[in-house]
Design an enzyme around this catalytic site. Sequence first.
Site, mmCIF file in Angstrom:
data_model
loop_
_atom_site.group_PDB
_atom_site.id
_atom_site.type_symbol
_atom_site.label_atom_id
_atom_site.label_comp_id
_atom_site.label_asym_id
_atom_site.label_seq_id
_atom_site.Cartn_x
_atom_site.Cartn_y
_atom_site.Cartn_z
ATOM 1 N N TRP A 176 19.674 33.957 36.025
ATOM 2 C CA TRP A 176 20.606 32.833 36.105
ATOM 3 C C TRP A 176 20.441 31.985 37.374
ATOM 4 O O TRP A 176 20.533 30.765 37.319
ATOM 5 C CB TRP A 176 22.026 33.386 36.013
ATOM 6 C CG TRP A 176 23.064 32.376 35.713
ATOM 7 C CD1 TRP A 176 23.114 31.534 34.649
ATOM 8 C CD2 TRP A 176 24.239 32.103 36.491
ATOM 9 N NE1 TRP A 176 24.249 30.761 34.712
ATOM 10 C CE2 TRP A 176 24.956 31.090 35.828
ATOM 11 C CE3 TRP A 176 24.753 32.643 37.678
ATOM 12 C CZ2 TRP A 176 26.161 30.593 36.311
ATOM 13 C CZ3 TRP A 176 25.956 32.152 38.152
ATOM 14 C CH2 TRP A 176 26.647 31.139 37.482
ATOM 15 N N ASP A 214 28.415 34.190 27.337
ATOM 16 C CA ASP A 214 27.049 33.922 26.922
ATOM 17 C C ASP A 214 26.891 34.548 25.531
ATOM 18 O O ASP A 214 26.952 35.763 25.397
ATOM 19 C CB ASP A 214 26.122 34.598 27.933
ATOM 20 C CG ASP A 214 24.710 34.079 27.847
ATOM 21 O OD1 ASP A 214 24.487 33.082 27.141
ATOM 22 O OD2 ASP A 214 23.833 34.667 28.497
ATOM 23 N N LYS A 260 22.620 54.861 29.392
ATOM 24 C CA LYS A 260 23.097 55.673 28.282
ATOM 25 C C LYS A 260 22.232 56.914 28.125
ATOM 26 O O LYS A 260 22.725 57.987 27.845
ATOM 27 C CB LYS A 260 23.078 54.848 26.985
ATOM 28 C CG LYS A 260 24.338 54.010 26.841
ATOM 29 C CD LYS A 260 24.355 53.269 25.519
ATOM 30 C CE LYS A 260 25.365 52.143 25.583
ATOM 31 N NZ LYS A 260 24.958 50.944 24.897
ATOM 32 N N TRP A 297 18.716 31.991 28.134
ATOM 33 C CA TRP A 297 18.853 31.742 29.572
ATOM 34 C C TRP A 297 18.978 30.252 29.861
ATOM 35 O O TRP A 297 19.484 29.843 30.892
ATOM 36 C CB TRP A 297 17.652 32.318 30.343
ATOM 37 C CG TRP A 297 17.671 33.813 30.379
ATOM 38 C CD1 TRP A 297 16.982 34.662 29.565
ATOM 39 C CD2 TRP A 297 18.424 34.645 31.262
ATOM 40 N NE1 TRP A 297 17.267 35.963 29.895
ATOM 41 C CE2 TRP A 297 18.137 35.982 30.933
ATOM 42 C CE3 TRP A 297 19.305 34.382 32.312
ATOM 43 C CZ2 TRP A 297 18.702 37.060 31.605
ATOM 44 C CZ3 TRP A 297 19.862 35.463 32.981
ATOM 45 C CH2 TRP A 297 19.565 36.768 32.625
ATOM 46 N N PRO A 341 28.234 33.608 32.969
ATOM 47 C CA PRO A 341 28.803 34.218 31.766
ATOM 48 C C PRO A 341 28.146 35.548 31.444
ATOM 49 O O PRO A 341 26.929 35.635 31.366
ATOM 50 C CB PRO A 341 28.479 33.183 30.687
ATOM 51 C CG PRO A 341 27.225 32.518 31.170
ATOM 52 C CD PRO A 341 27.318 32.497 32.669
ATOM 53 N N LYS A 373 20.045 55.057 38.297
ATOM 54 C CA LYS A 373 20.576 53.903 37.596
ATOM 55 C C LYS A 373 21.485 54.410 36.467
ATOM 56 O O LYS A 373 21.181 55.420 35.847
ATOM 57 C CB LYS A 373 19.375 53.156 36.984
ATOM 58 C CG LYS A 373 19.616 51.683 36.805
ATOM 59 C CD LYS A 373 18.335 51.011 36.308
ATOM 60 C CE LYS A 373 18.716 49.867 35.402
ATOM 61 N NZ LYS A 373 17.557 49.189 34.831
ATOM 62 N N GLN A 398 19.475 38.537 39.128
ATOM 63 C CA GLN A 398 19.592 37.163 38.636
ATOM 64 C C GLN A 398 18.689 36.177 39.380
ATOM 65 O O GLN A 398 18.656 35.007 39.027
ATOM 66 C CB GLN A 398 21.044 36.692 38.687
ATOM 67 C CG GLN A 398 21.968 37.491 37.786
ATOM 68 C CD GLN A 398 21.634 37.361 36.314
ATOM 69 O OE1 GLN A 398 21.021 36.403 35.878
ATOM 70 N NE2 GLN A 398 22.014 38.356 35.527
#
Length: 803
Positions: free
Chosen positions: A565, A91, A601, A525, A52, A598, A561
Amino acid sequence: MTDTPLYNEVPAQVDLPALEHEVLALWRDSKIFAKSMAQTEGRPEWVFYEGPPTANGMPGAHHIEARVFKDVFPRYKTMKGFHVGRKAGWDCHGLPVELAVEKELGFRGKPDIEAYGVAEFNAKCRASVQRHVDAFTKLTERMGYWVDLSDAYWTMDPAYIESVWWSLKKIFDDGRLSQDHRVAPWCPRCGTGLSDHELAQGYETVVDPSVYVRFPLTSGPLAGNTALLVWTTTPWTLVSNTAVAAHPDVAYVVATDGTERLVVAEPLVASALGEGWTTTGERFTGREMLRWAYRRPFELVDIPDAHFVVNADYVTVEDGTGLVHQSPAFGAEDMQVAREYGLPVVNPVRPDGTFAPEVGLVGGVFFKTADEALTADLDARGLLFRHLAYEHSYPHCWRCHTPLLYYAQPSWYIRTTQVKDELLRENERTTWYPETVKHGRYGDWLNNNIDWALSRTRYWGTPLPIWRCGEEHLTCVGSLAELAELAGRDLTGLDPHRPYIDEVTLTCPQCGGEAHRVPEVIDAWYDSGSMPFAQWGYPHRNVEQFESTYPAQFICEAIDQTRGWFYTLMAIGTLVFDRSSYETVVCLGHILAEDGRKMSKHLGNILDPIELMEANGADAVRWFMAAGGSPWAARRVGHGTIQEVVRKTLLTYWNTVSFQALYARLANWSPSAADPKPADRTLLDRWLLSELNTLVREVDAALDGFDTQRAGRLLAAFVDDLSNWYVRRSRRRCWQGDPAALATLHTAIETVTRLLAPIVPFVTERVWQDLVRPVTPDAPESVHLAAFPEPDEALVDPRLSGR
Ligand SMILES: [Zn+2]
Ligand SMILES: [Zn+2]
């Protein structure tokens, strides 16, 4: 001839984004996804779990990446005859959501939230989740990611929370969930502890002071004329210095420059002191120095019965001076040593990261900011031996980028270290793509496993379902029904979030006293790692659905992850079911901006995913993600890179389709039994059919091995051969309406369309509707309801290939 069914007209130019909007309407109106699910009902299940996304912000271009792969393989397996359930998920809890709302409200920390009201704050969090889910839904639909959004699981739903509680109760009953006072990473801005896997996601390179400080000895044979030399990169911890650790077996020596005498570990004399220092011949082991007293660097807080040399085996002579400053409130090892020696644990830093106001010199100052004043003070008092700038990687909050501190605090832990062997066993059974992750990045992570710091002293999260009475008896609750029974009242319709859940009190089953819930919520998590069962509300609901979909055959997310996750899924599965919840995991490399940096913003190089698709086509973006480079490596993405791969393959494919449509229509031709048999066709036709059937076999094998790059390369090469070799050489025959040439080209297009369908579902659907359906009476309504092609080995002739 007039009633011959014909291809639809196909324009020579294609506008991919416009075409995609038409296809989206077709899928929606004809309910193609629902039909594909219904059509495969009862077939063998190929289990996929949707990781999610955290609904705390707008989706970025990197969110497309994993979603491409999470779509390609389920589409492929569906065409191969499997049923692939695709339940979407969101999530909803945790720091990311809280921080987004704090920002929106202009809050600076927990006191603002408390003043605003927890119920109101959590209502804002819920609304924020809903808003961001809408944006993710739009992205998901636009890119053609087929996942059942109408039946999504939301980690904030009461049924989901109850399921999470059930698993926590199981772990609690197994004796693996308990509260402990340990030194753990702490974010002073967010006012909560973080887990090790969160810590791993937030390292940033910073420059800190590296200071060597004199600690004058006041007892032992060297008292009065010699100082211990101590090195630290966290001068702010010197305020709470409690002891100095020496390794019992290391030799320490006295060195002098003619004016002063300092003690350092023998192997470090040169590196710590530099030129102009000689040893005096005085030599002591760490064991001999035990309990020598020294004068501590600062007298700012009261620390009784301390300030002497202790022994610790973890001390090394790799860097520094071999004499390690101990500050038990801020280091796990220091805390351990303090316990052994009965030293006090004094913590002058408050949970918000500032020194307590009554502390002299740095009262009220943020811990990191205090370094400068403290170092200057040491210098003024002649205690600073050396001061350097030291660049190193220091943990920061993965959400708010505040420097973390290691902080002694009571927290709830899951004893994952007790199941480390089981986790390693489950990892052995898991297939990783790329393979190196298994014993590399992920295996290392498991080998260094530490207990999971589960609790968060926050607001918007799954409440920890533990109630405590005045006698400290703990009751862990596994469902709302169980809670209602213990509380002796009806809790139907209760929102199990704070603050409502905090108002529910129980009668302690052990002593009959009143029990209140502990204040913590849990690490979000843990929520997402519980999705294999909690998405079904198991075991309170849907027992069968859960049992038939555990474990997953396939999960896929970005490489970060491994500590997120991928870990929490495996850890919870192993703790609760003694079995990891997935068999195969695909880890994707990161997506970078076109400038190789990367996307962020701050750098202003974020690509809006919807704009990216509206400019180039979702298929173009999908083709780039799946086939334009290794999915395991970091890749740059931008309009330029995408346009290039599109020109090369998708437009070439389209041109061939348009060519075939034009000449077949002019010749009034459509495929029929009257076409010459393959064996009766020209060498060039037979060559193409041989190549085509080889392609089918190889693309199938590549996708079966999760290698979309290889599948893409094979398809691109074939499409190139088809256009630049076969069509170029068969142009005259097509103009003349030669059925052998047109039939051969039709077969090639029809087959390639099915092979491409999982990767570029839009353009292939258009071709299916224009070139396959009109001339194939029994063709499925959509290419996505068709089967994956099977190679016709009889048409593969190795003598023809390479010609
Ligand atoms: Zn933070
Ligand atoms: Zn009790």
